[in-house]
Design an enzyme around this catalytic site. Sequence first.
Site, mmCIF file in Angstrom:
data_model
loop_
_atom_site.group_PDB
_atom_site.id
_atom_site.type_symbol
_atom_site.label_atom_id
_atom_site.label_comp_id
_atom_site.label_asym_id
_atom_site.label_seq_id
_atom_site.Cartn_x
_atom_site.Cartn_y
_atom_site.Cartn_z
ATOM 1 N N ASP A 15 0.844 -1.206 0.000
ATOM 2 C CA ASP A 15 0.000 0.000 0.000
ATOM 3 C C ASP A 15 0.874 1.248 0.000
ATOM 4 O O ASP A 15 0.572 2.245 -0.664
ATOM 5 C CB ASP A 15 -0.908 -0.021 1.244
ATOM 6 C CG ASP A 15 -2.149 0.832 1.103
ATOM 7 O OD1 ASP A 15 -2.220 1.630 0.142
ATOM 8 O OD2 ASP A 15 -3.049 0.720 1.946
ATOM 9 N N CYS A 240 -4.338 4.795 -2.450
ATOM 10 C CA CYS A 240 -4.752 4.001 -3.592
ATOM 11 C C CYS A 240 -4.990 4.947 -4.755
ATOM 12 O O CYS A 240 -5.714 5.930 -4.620
ATOM 13 C CB CYS A 240 -6.033 3.242 -3.235
ATOM 14 S SG CYS A 240 -6.726 2.357 -4.627
HETATM 15 P P1 HMG Z 1 -9.695 -5.333 -16.181
HETATM 16 O O1 HMG Z 1 -9.052 -4.417 -17.183
HETATM 17 O O2 HMG Z 1 -11.164 -5.250 -16.000
HETATM 18 O O3 HMG Z 1 -9.289 -6.863 -16.390
HETATM 19 O O4 HMG Z 1 -8.954 -5.112 -14.783
HETATM 20 P P2 HMG Z 1 -9.310 -7.860 -17.562
HETATM 21 O O5 HMG Z 1 -9.595 -9.181 -16.963
HETATM 22 O O6 HMG Z 1 -10.177 -7.351 -18.682
HETATM 23 O O7 HMG Z 1 -7.777 -7.841 -18.048
HETATM 24 C C1 HMG Z 1 -7.194 -6.736 -18.698
HETATM 25 C C2 HMG Z 1 -5.710 -7.032 -18.919
HETATM 26 O O8 HMG Z 1 -5.062 -7.145 -17.637
HETATM 27 C C3 HMG Z 1 -5.448 -8.352 -19.615
HETATM 28 O O9 HMG Z 1 -4.246 -8.186 -20.352
HETATM 29 C C4 HMG Z 1 -5.198 -9.318 -18.499
HETATM 30 O O10 HMG Z 1 -4.399 -10.413 -18.843
HETATM 31 C C5 HMG Z 1 -4.471 -8.446 -17.510
HETATM 32 P P3 HMG Z 1 -4.256 -7.934 -21.930
HETATM 33 O O11 HMG Z 1 -4.970 -9.123 -22.492
HETATM 34 O O12 HMG Z 1 -5.003 -6.644 -22.138
HETATM 35 O O13 HMG Z 1 -2.807 -7.851 -22.275
HETATM 36 N N1 HMG Z 1 -4.665 -8.911 -16.129
HETATM 37 C C6 HMG Z 1 -3.659 -9.145 -15.286
HETATM 38 N N2 HMG Z 1 -2.324 -9.050 -15.408
HETATM 39 C C7 HMG Z 1 -1.581 -9.380 -14.333
HETATM 40 N N3 HMG Z 1 -2.113 -9.790 -13.165
HETATM 41 C C8 HMG Z 1 -3.438 -9.896 -13.015
HETATM 42 C C9 HMG Z 1 -4.264 -9.568 -14.101
HETATM 43 N N4 HMG Z 1 -5.592 -9.559 -14.272
HETATM 44 C C10 HMG Z 1 -5.823 -9.157 -15.512
HETATM 45 N N5 HMG Z 1 -3.933 -10.296 -11.838
HETATM 46 C C11 HMG Z 1 -8.222 -5.898 -12.655
HETATM 47 C C12 HMG Z 1 -9.360 -5.798 -13.618
HETATM 48 C C13 HMG Z 1 -8.774 -6.421 -11.335
HETATM 49 C C14 HMG Z 1 -7.179 -6.871 -13.200
HETATM 50 C C15 HMG Z 1 -7.559 -4.509 -12.488
HETATM 51 O O14 HMG Z 1 -8.532 -3.530 -12.300
HETATM 52 C C16 HMG Z 1 -6.582 -4.464 -11.334
HETATM 53 O O15 HMG Z 1 -5.553 -5.115 -11.368
HETATM 54 N N6 HMG Z 1 -6.873 -3.657 -10.296
HETATM 55 C C17 HMG Z 1 -6.055 -3.594 -9.107
HETATM 56 C C18 HMG Z 1 -6.177 -2.247 -8.479
HETATM 57 C C19 HMG Z 1 -5.339 -2.190 -7.207
HETATM 58 O O16 HMG Z 1 -4.415 -2.940 -7.012
HETATM 59 N N7 HMG Z 1 -5.696 -1.233 -6.311
HETATM 60 C C20 HMG Z 1 -4.985 -1.042 -5.099
HETATM 61 C C21 HMG Z 1 -5.209 -2.128 -4.095
HETATM 62 S S1 HMG Z 1 -6.700 -1.930 -3.159
HETATM 63 C C22 HMG Z 1 -6.238 -0.814 -1.917
HETATM 64 O O17 HMG Z 1 -5.228 -0.195 -2.008
HETATM 65 C C23 HMG Z 1 -7.115 -0.699 -0.707
HETATM 66 C C24 HMG Z 1 -6.513 -1.385 0.524
HETATM 67 O O18 HMG Z 1 -5.244 -0.835 0.865
HETATM 68 C C25 HMG Z 1 -7.467 -1.245 1.729
HETATM 69 C C26 HMG Z 1 -7.968 0.181 1.943
HETATM 70 O O19 HMG Z 1 -7.156 1.123 2.029
HETATM 71 O O20 HMG Z 1 -9.186 0.321 2.018
HETATM 72 C C27 HMG Z 1 -6.306 -2.889 0.274
HETATM 73 MG MG MG Z 2 -5.026 1.071 1.947
#
Ligand code: HMG
Ligand code: MG
Length: 301
Positions: A15, A240
């Site tokens: 994070d 985030c």
């Molecule tokens: P999407 O674009 O809807 O996914 O993203 P998709 O399934 O259509 O895939 C698009 C492309 O991403 C594809 O590649 C997939 O292969 C690739 P392309 O065919 O275009 O070359 N892909 C991946 N690559 C690597 N690893 C993967 C993966 N999945 C798909 N796992 C998705 C949906 C969920 C993947 C995207 O939106 C994402 O990765 N989001 C993550 C966001 C994130 O990490 N946010 C921060 C964490 S949450 C947070 O900080 C809060 C927390 O701290 C608690 C709090 O504070 O409240 C935890």
């Molecule tokens: Mg957080």
Amino acid sequence: MADRDVRIYEVGPRDGLQNETAPISTDAKLRFIQLLADAGLREIEATSFVSPTAIPQLGDANELMARLERRPGVRYPVLVPNRRGLERAQAAGADALCVFTAASEPFTKANINMTIPESIDAAGPVVETAREHGWWTRGYVSTAFGCPYQGEVGEAAVVGVAQQLIELGVDELSIGDTIGVAGPADVRRVVGALTGAGIGTDRLAMHFHDTRGTALANVTAALDLGIRCFDASTGGTGGCPYAPGAAGNLATEDLVYLLDREGLSHGVDLDALLVAARHISETLGRALGTKVGQAGGWRVP
Ligand code: HMG
Ligand code: MG
């Protein structure tokens, strides 16, 4: 775990760094993780197996996990949003997985491009596979105290998502104040609703962002309610990219100081932790300005 033992769950490498735009070398991240372990931290969230387009800073997750020198007794959880992330995490040898969703629809859409029900469906196979292997799991409930798009979030929404994650079988929930808007009364309201729904405090961690300076007050309220696990980021970095306006996490050094003054055990050495904080400050090329990072611990003359 005795009632006076507190778990500090370090989120700095994940994070803390995910929102940094300038690339940080894998070497510097690995050094950070080793210094955190040197300081006594036993749960260090290492990285995320998410889309590198969504979070470019953590695009080196494969390399980082391959090169990570794991210490006995230290858990290195990683974030996993879907099957693709599960495959990557599994190939990298991860054995502690965090799934993540939120209590508000617009944030869930912005963050992971899913509805809340879709996010639960995506988390299902991740938790199931982890359970088959005996891996530890955690479920994050973000925006539990407020959403950057929707505004106020009711506690019923938090309970609803929390129960679904518990039904999937996660070992623990982390209840997130993603944009740092909560105060102690909100903590009592939300934690009260969760425990009232039968979710014990032993399965709850609190994840406070210190955006408005209320994180330590919220920790105190949560301690009074019996919560004994807190997420924090050494150096107070974090946020985030899909939660506009979210500033740093609660700083681990500030949390450690508070817990020390409360006479609670946590196993972290403050001076050693400040070495890790200095490392990440130098890596980022800026002063981080956490309270205890600036003042140091209190040495009675
Ligand atoms: P999407 O674009 O809807 O996914 O993203 P998709 O399934 O259509 O895939 C698009 C492309 O991403 C594809 O590649 C997939 O292969 C690739 P392309 O065919 O275009 O070359 N892909 C991946 N690559 C690597 N690893 C993967 C993966 N999945 C798909 N796992 C998705 C949906 C969920 C993947 C995207 O939106 C994402 O990765 N989001 C993550 C966001 C994130 O990490 N946010 C921060 C964490 S949450 C947070 O900080 C809060 C927390 O701290 C608690 C709090 O504070 O409240 C935890
Ligand atoms: Mg957080």
